[in-house]
Write an enzyme that holds these catalytic residues in place. Sequence first.
Site, short mmCIF file in Angstrom:
data_model
loop_
_atom_site.label_atom_id
_atom_site.label_comp_id
_atom_site.label_asym_id
_atom_site.label_seq_id
_atom_site.Cartn_x
_atom_site.Cartn_y
_atom_site.Cartn_z
N HIS A 156 -0.09 6.30 -3.06
CA HIS A 156 -0.52 4.94 -2.70
C HIS A 156 0.65 3.98 -2.70
O HIS A 156 0.82 3.19 -1.76
CB HIS A 156 -1.58 4.45 -3.69
N GLU A 157 1.48 4.03 -3.75
CA GLU A 157 2.63 3.13 -3.81
C GLU A 157 3.61 3.42 -2.69
O GLU A 157 4.23 2.51 -2.14
CB GLU A 157 3.30 3.23 -5.18
N HIS A 162 6.21 -1.23 4.67
CA HIS A 162 7.44 -2.01 4.74
C HIS A 162 8.32 -1.53 5.89
O HIS A 162 8.85 -2.34 6.67
CB HIS A 162 8.19 -1.90 3.41
N HIS A 195 2.85 1.68 0.51
CA HIS A 195 3.43 0.34 0.68
C HIS A 195 4.84 0.43 1.26
O HIS A 195 5.24 -0.42 2.06
CB HIS A 195 3.47 -0.39 -0.66
#
Length: 221
Positions: free
Chosen positions: A89-90, A97, A93
Site C-alpha cells: 500500500h505504501e 508520485h 503512494h
Amino acid sequence: MILIFGASAFVSWRLRSKFNEYSQIGLSNGLSGAEVAQKMLNENGIYDVRVVSVEGMLTDHYNPEEKTVNLSADVYYGRSVAAAAVASHECGHAVQHKLAYAPLKFRSAMVPVLTVSSQYMQWILLAGVLLLRTTPIPLAIGVALFALTTLFSFVTLPVEFDASRRALAWIQTRGIVNQREYGFAKDALWWAAMTYVVAALGSLATLLYYASLLLGGRRSD
C-alpha cells in the site's frame, strides 16, 4: 459528534485487531515487508525511493519529499499477510508520485499551508467563539482555515483508496499472495481506509458545527 467519535474508536480498534490477526498469518512465499516493498518499487521502475524502518505501530507512510517508504518494524521485518498488505500500500503512494497522480499532487501542495494554519487554527476558533457577539471575523477566519483541513481530509480519500487498489492488483498479479491471503490483505486495507473515511466525516461534522455557530451569531446581530 458522539456518533462520529464512537465510529472512530470502533474503526481504530477494528484496524488494530485485524492487523494483529493477519500479522500471525505467514506469507506463503516467505517475503518480508521490506522485500515486498523493494520488489514492488523495482517492478514499477522506481529506483530513487528508499525503504526504511521507523519506530511505532501502524506508523507506516510514504514521504514524497524525502522519497522514502517508511515501514514500522512489524511491517519491515514481518513475513505476514499484514506486512505485505501495508508495505505494498505504501509503495502504491510511490507509484502515484511517479505517475503524478493528481489527487496526491493536490494533497501534497496543501501540506505547507496546513502546517502553518494548524498552529493557529484552534486558537483562532477559540477566540472566534469568545468574541462572536462582538465580531464574527475571527470565527469566520477559523471556519475558513478548518474548511481547508476538511478539504484535505476528503482529498486524502481517493489517494488512499487508489494506493490500496494498486497494491492489491500488484500483489495478486505478481503472485505475492495466494487467493486466501489476498482476501485477508484486502480486508486489512479496507479497515485501514475506513479510518480515513471516519476522519473525513469527523472533520466535516466539526466544520458544520463551527459554521452553525458563525451563522447563528450573525443572525442574532
